[in-house]
Design a protein around this motif. Structure first.
Motif, short mmCIF file in Angstrom:
data_model
loop_
_atom_site.label_atom_id
_atom_site.label_comp_id
_atom_site.label_asym_id
_atom_site.label_seq_id
_atom_site.Cartn_x
_atom_site.Cartn_y
_atom_site.Cartn_z
N ALA A 35 0.82 -1.21 0.00
CA ALA A 35 0.00 0.00 0.00
C ALA A 35 0.86 1.26 0.00
O ALA A 35 2.07 1.21 0.22
N ALA A 49 -3.77 4.13 -1.13
CA ALA A 49 -4.13 3.04 -2.05
C ALA A 49 -3.48 1.75 -1.59
O ALA A 49 -2.43 1.77 -0.95
N VAL A 51 -2.98 -2.67 -2.82
CA VAL A 51 -3.15 -3.72 -3.82
C VAL A 51 -2.98 -5.06 -3.14
O VAL A 51 -2.15 -5.22 -2.25
N SER A 52 -3.76 -6.03 -3.57
CA SER A 52 -3.74 -7.35 -2.96
C SER A 52 -2.50 -8.14 -3.37
O SER A 52 -1.76 -7.75 -4.28
N SER A 55 -2.44 -9.02 -6.90
CA SER A 55 -2.72 -7.84 -7.75
C SER A 55 -4.05 -7.95 -8.46
O SER A 55 -4.26 -7.29 -9.50
N SER A 58 -7.54 -3.83 -6.02
CA SER A 58 -6.94 -2.64 -5.44
C SER A 58 -8.05 -1.76 -4.87
O SER A 58 -9.20 -1.84 -5.30
N TYR A 60 -8.81 2.34 -3.06
CA TYR A 60 -8.30 3.68 -2.98
C TYR A 60 -9.09 4.51 -1.96
O TYR A 60 -10.29 4.27 -1.75
N SER A 71 0.14 -0.22 -8.56
CA SER A 71 0.46 -1.46 -9.25
C SER A 71 1.77 -2.04 -8.72
O SER A 71 2.56 -1.33 -8.10
N ALA A 105 -6.28 -6.24 -0.08
CA ALA A 105 -5.87 -4.84 -0.20
C ALA A 105 -6.46 -4.04 0.96
O ALA A 105 -7.53 -3.46 0.84
#
Length: 125
Positions: A35, A49, A51-52, A55, A58, A60, A71, A105
């Motif tokens: 993150a 933000a 992201v798992s 990926s 995600s 925000y 990313s 995420a």
């Protein structure tokens, strides 16, 4: 020893773009979620933000409003935050974070054990 190092910050005019990168050593970004958080002067650190692990998801903060994109590049072991349409209120120190246990995420600061030293982003004319 896990180390996260941010790069790409600096001064940008309102409406401009910046790309922040975070390089990891000692741990792969493919292991768990990652993150970005930020902290403005005199403010609490806040979620930006995440992201798992895979990926595939995600999330925000509301204030992002479609302007940022998070990313991972597993081959380079980097985490990126692409920021567009920057506003003065986006001025802050931005921190990269990685979890050692959470795959989803998460926006919860406590889920992230590894942190970078932070990088300044200043949006000003």
């Amino acid at each position: 020893q896990v180390q996260l190092v941010e790069s790409g910050g600096g001064l940008v005019q309102p409406g401009g773009s910046l790309r922040l990168s975070c390089a990891a050593s000692g741990r792969s970004f493919s292991t768990n979620a990652a993150a970005w958080f930020r902290q403005g002067a005199g403010q609490e650190r806040e979620f930006v933000a995440a992201v798992s692990r895979m990926s595939d998801y995600s999330t925000y903060a509301d204030f992002v409003n479609g302007r940022f994109s998070i990313s991972k590049d597993i081959a380079k072991n980097t985490l990126t935050l692409q920021m567009y349409s920057l506003r003065r209120e986006d001025t802050a120190v931005y921190y990269c974070a990685a979890s050692s246990s959470v795959d989803s995420a998460s926006s919860y600061r406590g889920d992230y054990e590894y942190w970078g030293q932070g990088i300044q982003v200043t949006v000003s004319s």
